[in-house]
Design a protein around this motif. Sequence first.
Motif, PDB file in Angstrom:
ATOM      1  N   LEU A   1      40.255  51.650  28.192  1.00  0.00           N
ATOM      2  CA  LEU A   1      39.531  52.123  30.096  1.00  0.00           C
ATOM      3  C   LEU A   1      40.709  52.354  30.336  1.00  0.00           C
ATOM      4  O   LEU A   1      41.190  51.761  30.749  1.00  0.00           O
ATOM      5  N   ALA A   2      40.680  53.716  31.559  1.00  0.00           N
ATOM      6  CA  ALA A   2      42.365  53.450  32.145  1.00  0.00           C
ATOM      7  C   ALA A   2      41.261  54.137  33.590  1.00  0.00           C
ATOM      8  O   ALA A   2      40.292  54.989  33.541  1.00  0.00           O
TER       9      ALA A   2
ATOM     10  N   GLU B   1      37.060  54.615  32.964  1.00  0.00           N
ATOM     11  CA  GLU B   1      36.726  55.682  31.941  1.00  0.00           C
ATOM     12  C   GLU B   1      37.126  55.746  31.109  1.00  0.00           C
ATOM     13  O   GLU B   1      38.276  55.145  30.527  1.00  0.00           O
ATOM     14  N   LEU B   2      36.732  55.708  29.795  1.00  0.00           N
ATOM     15  CA  LEU B   2      37.261  56.204  28.497  1.00  0.00           C
ATOM     16  C   LEU B   2      37.958  57.004  28.193  1.00  0.00           C
ATOM     17  O   LEU B   2      37.861  57.204  27.917  1.00  0.00           O
TER      18      LEU B   2
ATOM     19  N   GLN C   1      52.844  68.663  39.696  1.00  0.00           N
ATOM     20  CA  GLN C   1      52.629  68.737  37.943  1.00  0.00           C
ATOM     21  C   GLN C   1      51.951  66.728  38.097  1.00  0.00           C
ATOM     22  O   GLN C   1      52.826  65.968  38.390  1.00  0.00           O
ATOM     23  N   ILE C   2      51.107  67.163  37.442  1.00  0.00           N
ATOM     24  CA  ILE C   2      51.236  65.919  37.104  1.00  0.00           C
ATOM     25  C   ILE C   2      50.710  65.325  35.561  1.00  0.00           C
ATOM     26  O   ILE C   2      50.506  66.394  34.567  1.00  0.00           O
ATOM     27  N   MET C   3      51.416  64.065  35.428  1.00  0.00           N
ATOM     28  CA  MET C   3      51.826  64.005  33.899  1.00  0.00           C
ATOM     29  C   MET C   3      50.982  62.667  33.958  1.00  0.00           C
ATOM     30  O   MET C   3      51.216  61.574  34.048  1.00  0.00           O
ATOM     31  N   VAL C   4      49.476  62.064  32.682  1.00  0.00           N
ATOM     32  CA  VAL C   4      49.267  61.082  32.740  1.00  0.00           C
ATOM     33  C   VAL C   4      49.745  60.460  31.705  1.00  0.00           C
ATOM     34  O   VAL C   4      50.058  60.553  31.342  1.00  0.00           O
ATOM     35  N   PRO C   5      49.935  58.966  32.387  1.00  0.00           N
ATOM     36  CA  PRO C   5      50.103  57.875  31.048  1.00  0.00           C
ATOM     37  C   PRO C   5      49.326  58.027  29.441  1.00  0.00           C
ATOM     38  O   PRO C   5      50.267  57.342  28.814  1.00  0.00           O
TER      39      PRO C   5
ATOM     40  N   ILE D   1      42.569  48.748  30.963  1.00  0.00           N
ATOM     41  CA  ILE D   1      41.522  47.413  30.308  1.00  0.00           C
ATOM     42  C   ILE D   1      41.244  47.698  29.396  1.00  0.00           C
ATOM     43  O   ILE D   1      40.794  48.721  28.787  1.00  0.00           O
ATOM     44  N   GLU D   2      41.347  46.405  28.116  1.00  0.00           N
ATOM     45  CA  GLU D   2      40.604  46.596  26.484  1.00  0.00           C
ATOM     46  C   GLU D   2      39.402  45.825  26.613  1.00  0.00           C
ATOM     47  O   GLU D   2      39.510  44.177  27.177  1.00  0.00           O
TER      48      GLU D   2
END
Length: 424
Positions: free
Chosen positions: A403-404, A388-389, A191-195, A357-358
Motif C-alpha cells: 500500500l502507498a 490504498e492498495l 505535471q504529476i508523476m506518481v512513483p 507499506i507491506e
Amino acid sequence: MGKNRRMKRVSYKIFSKLCLICLVVFTTTDCIEELETTSFTYEKLLVVDANISDQVKAHEVRLTYTSPVDGDAGDLLNTVSGAAVWIEDDLGMRVDFTEQSAGFYFSPDTFAGVSGRSYALFITTNEGKRYQSSFEKLVQAPEISEIYNRFAVESTDQKGGATPGVQFFIDVKDADQSTQFYRYEWTDAHQIMVPYIKKYEATTYYVGLAMFYRITPFNEDVQECYRENRFNELILANSATNINGELNEVPISFSPATDFDVTTMYSIEVTQRAISAQAYSYYRKIKLFNESNGSLFDKQQGIIVGNIISIDSPDEQVLGYFEVAGASSKRVFLDSSELDPEVYKYVTRPCEKYPSIEFDGSLNTFYEATDLPEEQRGGAIPIRELYELYDIYETDTGPVLILAHRFCADCRRRGGLEKPTWWQ
C-alpha cells in the motif's frame, strides 16, 4: 481532466456582480426589517464581454442580459442567442462571429487583428436591436522578458490568516512607448508523476452491515496526470512613470505551497495585452468596485460605462467593453526544484513522508488496525486511511499487500489523465 475551451472570463464574473448590485433600485424600506427581493426592481440590460488581439485564434464574444437580485446569473434565459455579431476595421473589412453555444460567439480560428488597425464591434439581436462599440486601435504588445517566482505569504482573511506559497512575477525590459497600459491573463499546469505502478485496486462491498474489500487487477495507466488552472482575477499594470516604459516585478499569480505536494514539473504561461488608456481606466474602476467588499447598503458608485452603445436608443445603457489589444505570451517550464527553496518548508511531500507499506493480512485488519494493541489504534487508523492498495506479491505463507499514500499510486487523485496539447 476536464479541459474547458474557454478561459474563465474575469470581466463576465465582475459584470455579473455589477448587474446584481449596481443596477438595483431601492424602494423605501425600514432598515431594521428583513430584506425581501420584492423590494427591488431591475433593468434588463445587455452585457458584452468581448476582446480581440493580434494572436491567431478563435476570438470570443459573450452576450448576456442582466438578471434580478434573486435570479441566477448563469441561467440560459439570460444568454443572448441568435444575434448577428461581427467586427469591422477602419478599412471596412468585416469578420463575422458564429454562435457555437448559447450566448457564445467565435471568430474563425484563423483570424488575427493587425497592429495599427482600428476595430469596432457590431451586434444585432434577434429582436432587431442594434449595438456598436467605438473604434479601438490595436497596438502591438512588447515581449515579456522573464517569468520568475519568489516565496510569499498571502493574507487570507481579516483575522490574520495567511497562506504561504509561490508568487510569480514578470519583467518587461524592451518596452517601447507605443502603449503604457497592460492587462494580464495566465494559465498553468502541474505535471504529476506518481512513483508506484498501480496493479490492483480494492473496492468495498457489504454483507449486511459488515464491510469487506474486493481486490481485482487494475490495468489502466495512472502514473502521469496533469492539473490545469486558469486566471480568475483582473491583473493590470502601467508603465507611465517608469523609465523607458519598462515593467519590473509585476505580480501575476499566487499558488499556495500545498498545490505543489505531488508536482513533478510545473508550467505557467502569461499573456500580456497592450490596452488603451480608456480600457485601463475602465478595468481599473471595475477592479476597485470588485475589491470594495461593500454591501448593498453602501453608497453605490453607479454604472461603470464601457465603449458600447445602442444605435437605436442612445439613452439605453450597455454594460461591458470591447477590448482591442496586441498580445504577447511567454511560457516557462519549471522542475519542482526550481521553485524558491523557502516554499518547501511548507510543502508536504506525501510520497516522501509516507513510505509504502507491506502488510501481511487483510485490508479490514489494516484499516481497522486490529493487528496493533488497542491503545495504538487511535493514532494508526487516521494514517492508514491515507493509504490504498496498489500491488500484491505472493510468499510461501500467502499474499502480501503493498500500500502507498493515495496520492502516490494513482495520479488521478490530484489531476487528470489528459495531457495538455502544449506540454513540451
